[in-house]
Design an enzyme around this catalytic site. Structure first.
Site, PDB file in Angstrom:
ATOM      1  N   TYR A   1      -1.054  -5.174   3.762  1.00  5.78           N
ATOM      2  CA  TYR A   1      -0.071  -4.107   3.634  1.00  5.78           C
ATOM      3  C   TYR A   1       1.188  -4.486   4.422  1.00  5.78           C
ATOM      4  CZ  TYR A   1       1.834   0.567   3.318  1.00  5.78           C
ATOM      5  OH  TYR A   1       2.648   1.642   3.054  1.00  5.78           O
TER       6      TYR A   1
ATOM      7  N   ILE B   1      -8.325  -5.563   1.162  1.00  2.00           N
ATOM      8  CA  ILE B   1      -7.067  -5.093   0.604  1.00  2.00           C
ATOM      9  C   ILE B   1      -6.380  -4.136   1.568  1.00  2.00           C
ATOM     10  CG2 ILE B   1      -8.308  -3.293  -0.695  1.00  2.00           C
ATOM     11  CD1 ILE B   1      -6.142  -3.571  -2.912  1.00  2.00           C
ATOM     12  N   CYS B   2      -5.059  -4.127   1.530  1.00  2.00           N
ATOM     13  CA  CYS B   2      -4.206  -3.210   2.296  1.00  2.00           C
ATOM     14  C   CYS B   2      -4.272  -3.541   3.794  1.00  2.00           C
ATOM     15  CB  CYS B   2      -4.604  -1.766   1.992  1.00  2.00           C
ATOM     16  SG  CYS B   2      -3.426  -0.528   2.578  1.00  2.00           S
ATOM     17  N   ALA B   3      -4.768  -2.625   4.603  1.00  2.00           N
ATOM     18  CA  ALA B   3      -4.877  -2.868   6.041  1.00  2.00           C
ATOM     19  C   ALA B   3      -6.120  -3.679   6.390  1.00  2.00           C
ATOM     20  CB  ALA B   3      -4.907  -1.538   6.793  1.00  2.00           C
TER      21      ALA B   3
END
Length: 185
Positions: free
Chosen positions: A123, A102-104
């Site tokens: 992200y 998740i995200c980066a």
């Protein structure tokens, strides 16, 4: 038998992205271990929230069903720089086991060239590091064995999708309702 999930954390990990997954999957009856990638079990998140991991990566049993990589900075960089993390990801991939980020953190998978031609998200602004993935802005992208998500705002949806994949849609909906969350996907 309960599914086994390992959530890898490094100093600077995004607490919401890691701990929402731990919380909801444990509520769903799964065996979840927080795994420190350093020698110490003490890990400090990106917002200076200190946690104690359950196990360090060098004492990890090789029996998990799902590997989860939370984002956050500099946590993602530390995960990316760890040879132990790289080896674990490659092992899970070779075994066809589930890997979620998740995200980066999906950029770690991208830099390992594992997402080429696969649906993935991350992200905003980091899409270039997914290296030839089929990028989507969906809150959660599933192209098994990979499950990717965008960030803190998608953490609940991400956790619910993991429950759905590991158990069932019904279990995910039940979990979502129990925490007063309306699943979007």
């Amino acid at each position: 038998m309960a599914k086994k999930v390992y959530v890898l954390v490094a100093d600077g990990f995004e607490e919401v992205e890691g701990l929402v997954v731990v919380d909801l999957l444990r509520r769903a009856g799964m065996q979840v271990q927080i795994v420190s990638i350093k020698d110490s079990l003490q890990v400090q998140g990106a917002r200076n929230i200190n946690i104690t991991a359950d196990v360090s990566i060098d004492h990890l049993q090789d029996d998990g069903d799902l590997l989860v990589l939370p984002g956050g900075m500099p946590g993602t960089r530390y995960l990316e720089q760890s040879k132990d993390v790289e080896d674990l990801i490659k092992h899970y991939f070779a075994e066809g086991k589930l890997i979620a980020a998740i995200c980066a953190a999906p950029t770690i998978l991208g830099k390992l060239k594992l997402l080429k031609g696969r649906k993935a998200t991350c992200y905003p602004g980091m899409e270039g590091d997914l290296f030839e993935a089929d990028f989507t802005t969906d809150p959660v992208a599933v192209d098994l064995p990979f499950i990717t998500s965008r960030g803190v705002g998608t953490a609940l949806e991400f956790a619910c999708k993991l429950i759905e994949i590991l158990d069932s849609r019904e279990a995910a909906e039940k979990m979502a309702a129990s925490v007063v969350y309306e699943m979007k996907i």
